[in-house]
Design an enzyme around this catalytic site. Structure first.
Site, PDB file in Angstrom:
ATOM      1  N   GLY A  55       0.863  -1.187   0.000  1.00 60.67           N
ATOM      2  CA  GLY A  55       0.000   0.000   0.000  1.00 60.67           C
ATOM      3  C   GLY A  55       0.893   1.228   0.000  1.00 60.67           C
ATOM      4  N   GLY A  56       1.954   1.145  -0.780  1.00 56.84           N
ATOM      5  CA  GLY A  56       3.024   2.156  -0.746  1.00 56.84           C
ATOM      6  C   GLY A  56       2.739   3.391  -1.574  1.00 56.84           C
ATOM      7  CG  ASP A  99      -1.135   1.172  -3.646  1.00 58.63           C
ATOM      8  OD1 ASP A  99      -2.339   1.111  -3.923  1.00 58.63           O
ATOM      9  OD2 ASP A  99      -0.701   1.837  -2.682  1.00 58.63           O
ATOM     10  CG  HIS A 121      -4.416   5.621   9.476  1.00 56.82           C
ATOM     11  ND1 HIS A 121      -4.155   6.956   9.675  1.00 56.82           N
ATOM     12  CD2 HIS A 121      -4.258   5.417   8.138  1.00 56.82           C
ATOM     13  CE1 HIS A 121      -3.861   7.527   8.520  1.00 56.82           C
ATOM     14  NE2 HIS A 121      -3.915   6.617   7.580  1.00 56.82           N
ATOM     15  CG  ASP A 164      -7.052  -7.199  -2.673  1.00 52.78           C
ATOM     16  OD1 ASP A 164      -6.792  -6.655  -1.586  1.00 52.78           O
ATOM     17  OD2 ASP A 164      -8.173  -7.653  -2.960  1.00 52.78           O
ATOM     18  CG  PHE A 165      -3.340  -4.722   1.454  1.00 52.76           C
ATOM     19  CD1 PHE A 165      -4.654  -4.729   1.908  1.00 52.76           C
ATOM     20  CD2 PHE A 165      -2.686  -3.495   1.328  1.00 52.76           C
ATOM     21  CE1 PHE A 165      -5.309  -3.547   2.220  1.00 52.76           C
ATOM     22  CE2 PHE A 165      -3.341  -2.298   1.634  1.00 52.76           C
ATOM     23  CZ  PHE A 165      -4.650  -2.330   2.076  1.00 52.76           C
TER      24      PHE A 165
HETATM   25  C1  LIG Z   1      -3.470   6.284   3.032  1.00 47.67           C
HETATM   26  S1  LIG Z   1      -2.752   5.613   1.599  1.00 47.67           S
HETATM   27  C2  LIG Z   1      -1.064   5.461   2.092  1.00 47.67           C
HETATM   28  C3  LIG Z   1      -0.145   5.439   0.927  1.00 47.67           C
HETATM   29  C4  LIG Z   1       1.328   5.438   1.300  1.00 47.67           C
HETATM   30  N1  LIG Z   1       1.685   4.287   2.111  1.00 47.67           N
HETATM   31  C5  LIG Z   1       1.682   6.729   2.011  1.00 47.67           C
HETATM   32  O1  LIG Z   1       1.901   6.703   3.214  1.00 47.67           O
HETATM   33  O2  LIG Z   1       1.709   7.779   1.349  1.00 47.67           O
HETATM   34  C6  LIG Z   1      -3.297   3.917   1.598  1.00 47.67           C
HETATM   35  C7  LIG Z   1      -2.807   3.127   0.418  1.00 47.67           C
HETATM   36  O3  LIG Z   1      -3.322   1.790   0.515  1.00 47.67           O
HETATM   37  C8  LIG Z   1      -3.633   1.359  -0.792  1.00 47.67           C
HETATM   38  N2  LIG Z   1      -4.607   0.257  -0.756  1.00 47.67           N
HETATM   39  C9  LIG Z   1      -5.908   0.310  -0.394  1.00 47.67           C
HETATM   40  N3  LIG Z   1      -6.482  -0.892  -0.520  1.00 47.67           N
HETATM   41  C10 LIG Z   1      -5.518  -1.741  -0.967  1.00 47.67           C
HETATM   42  C11 LIG Z   1      -5.498  -3.129  -1.262  1.00 47.67           C
HETATM   43  N4  LIG Z   1      -6.604  -3.869  -1.114  1.00 47.67           N
HETATM   44  N5  LIG Z   1      -4.343  -3.690  -1.671  1.00 47.67           N
HETATM   45  C12 LIG Z   1      -3.221  -2.915  -1.822  1.00 47.67           C
HETATM   46  N6  LIG Z   1      -3.170  -1.581  -1.550  1.00 47.67           N
HETATM   47  C13 LIG Z   1      -4.319  -1.003  -1.126  1.00 47.67           C
HETATM   48  C14 LIG Z   1      -4.222   2.602  -1.414  1.00 47.67           C
HETATM   49  O4  LIG Z   1      -4.281   2.508  -2.813  1.00 47.67           O
HETATM   50  C15 LIG Z   1      -3.294   3.676  -0.905  1.00 47.67           C
HETATM   51  O5  LIG Z   1      -2.189   3.884  -1.760  1.00 47.67           O
END
Ligand SMILES: C[S@@+](CC[C@H](N)C(=O)[O-])C[C@H]1O[C@@H](n2cnc3c(N)ncnc32)[C@H](O)[C@@H]1O
Length: 382
Positions: free
Chosen positions: A218-219, A241, A288, A269-270
């Site tokens: 989710g980077g 991501d 969070h 998808d995590f």
């Molecule tokens: C609040 S953002 C944080 C992004 C990054 N880690 C940062 O701190 O700037 C949450 C991230 O989780 C990713 N995300 C949400 N659902 C996801 C999933 N099912 N699998 C992978 N990534 C996911 C989103 O696309 C988003 O980039």
């Protein structure tokens, strides 16, 4: 037992001793403590009714900032100061309402005025310039469009326990993010600009030198990973991501990046699976966004992919008692509640969720930002 420690031994200790320098996370904490005490003192001097009225009308500031950010007023002032008529003509809006908004924002120190009455940028409004490298314009738009509408229904959350994003837009947040590319653009840009200072804090205050491989789960678009990869030149990295974030454009940008040979992009998808056998799995500001049940699911997916000696690194807000950044953390917590049905968590709450997924906290490393890095490992591993 969980210990709170600083991760990095100070390099060049003799030099540091000479200048009596503090670790940056401690300097940051002391600065916040002082600012917090001063703010509370100043507030205690203001009559209660004035304080309450100021608080209840504070949405007006946000809306004025929204209008100038949406119109790109700051962009128009980069080359030269301008009179209101010139600004209004360039922006194709009415001069009088704009003048009254600008007068208020000047009073707040957002814009300035020169001796001829022309509007100028200040250090604050420079951050509203759309092409400023640390522009907060996307954050102003994000907070005052969808987020603002969702907050207008806060009572719904209190009555039902549900978040109000889903009921306001008939779609959960991340589904909406994947459906509407304009919203996704603003959100992704906001995350990137909000992250600039946080990323530097995490990259510099946590010691990644013990790992050979790192996956940022989710980077986002990879800003943190780039900073870490730049500092640790032998680290092999995976940026993981969704499709909505790792777009063709983002992939193309990475192909031109000098770090490209050490950073691989992986869409996934995590909740399903993450890359296996990596030394460190980093999740920054991800946990969070999710309610407890889903957090445990994410941890279980990662746990399954981990080697016994792998580490899970959570760069997250941790709610501590007597924290000088408590107001900001509690405000973030409410945003999580209203938008995602999730929360900012205490050490105990983080620890319980990790344990449910068979992981345990090794240590918590403070950073010079409001984020801490929680390091966890599989239970029963060495
Ligand atoms: C609040 S953002 C944080 C992004 C990054 N880690 C940062 O701190 O700037 C949450 C991230 O989780 C990713 N995300 C949400 N659902 C996801 C999933 N099912 N699998 C992978 N990534 C996911 C989103 O696309 C988003 O980039």
């Amino acid at each position: 037992m969980t210990t709170v420690i600083s991760s990095k031994p100070q390099e060049n200790s003799a030099k540091n001793l000479a200048s009596v320098s503090l670790p940056s996370w401690l300097e940051h904490k002391l600065g916040n403590w002082l600012a917090n005490k001063l703010t509370k003192f100043i507030e205690s001097q203001i009559p209660a009714n004035a304080r309450l009225l100021d608080m209840v009308s504070s949405f007006q500031q946000g809306q004025c900032l929204y209008v100038v950010a949406k119109l790109k007023v700051a962009d128009c002032l980069v080359d030269s100061p301008k009179h209101i008529q010139t600004l209004a003509e360039e922006l194709k809006v009415q001069a009088d309402p704009l003048a009254r908004i600008m007068r208020y924002l000047c009073e707040l120190g957002i814009f300035g005025q020169d001796h001829l009455g022309r509007y100028t940028l200040t250090q604050v409004s420079e951050l509203l310039v759309s092409y400023h490298p640390q522009s907060l314009r996307p954050v102003v738009l994000l907070y005052n469009e969808e987020t603002y509408n969702v907050w207008a229904n806060l009572l719904h959350t209190v009555k039902t326990g549900e978040n109000t994003f889903t009921s306001t837009y008939n779609t959960p947040f991340f589904k909406y993010h994947s459906l509407y590319s304009d919203f996704a653009d603003i959100y992704n840009q906001s995350m990137a600009s909000l992250s600039i200072l946080l990323d530097q804090a995490v990259a510099e205050d946590y010691d990644f030198s013990v790992y050979r491989t790192l996956a940022d789960i989710g980077g986002g678009q990879g800003n943190l990973l780039r900073q870490i990869a730049e500092r640790y030149s032998s680290l092999q990295c995976i940026l993981f991501d969704t499709q909505a974030v790792l777009t063709a454009e983002v992939k193309e940008q990475w192909q031109q990046d000098p770090m490209d040979n050490r950073v691989k992009l992986q869409i996934g998808d995590f909740f399903q699976s993450v890359p296996t056998g990596v030394d460190a799995y980093l999740l920054k500001n991800v946990i969070h966004n999710w309610p407890d049940e889903q957090v445990v699911q994410i941890y279980k997916t990662i746990h399954q992919a981990m080697k016994p000696q792998s580490r899970l690194l959570l760069a997250e807000t941790v709610i501590f008692d007597h924290d000088a950044m408590q107001r900001m953390k509690l405000k973030l917590d409410l945003n999580m509640m209203v938008i995602h049905s999730s929360k900012e968590r205490t050490v105990k709450q983080h620890s319980e969720l990790l344990e449910t997924a068979g992981l345990k906290i090794v240590k918590i490393v403070p950073t010079r930002s409001h984020l801490s890095v929680i390091e966890a490992k599989p239970m029963n591993s060495y």
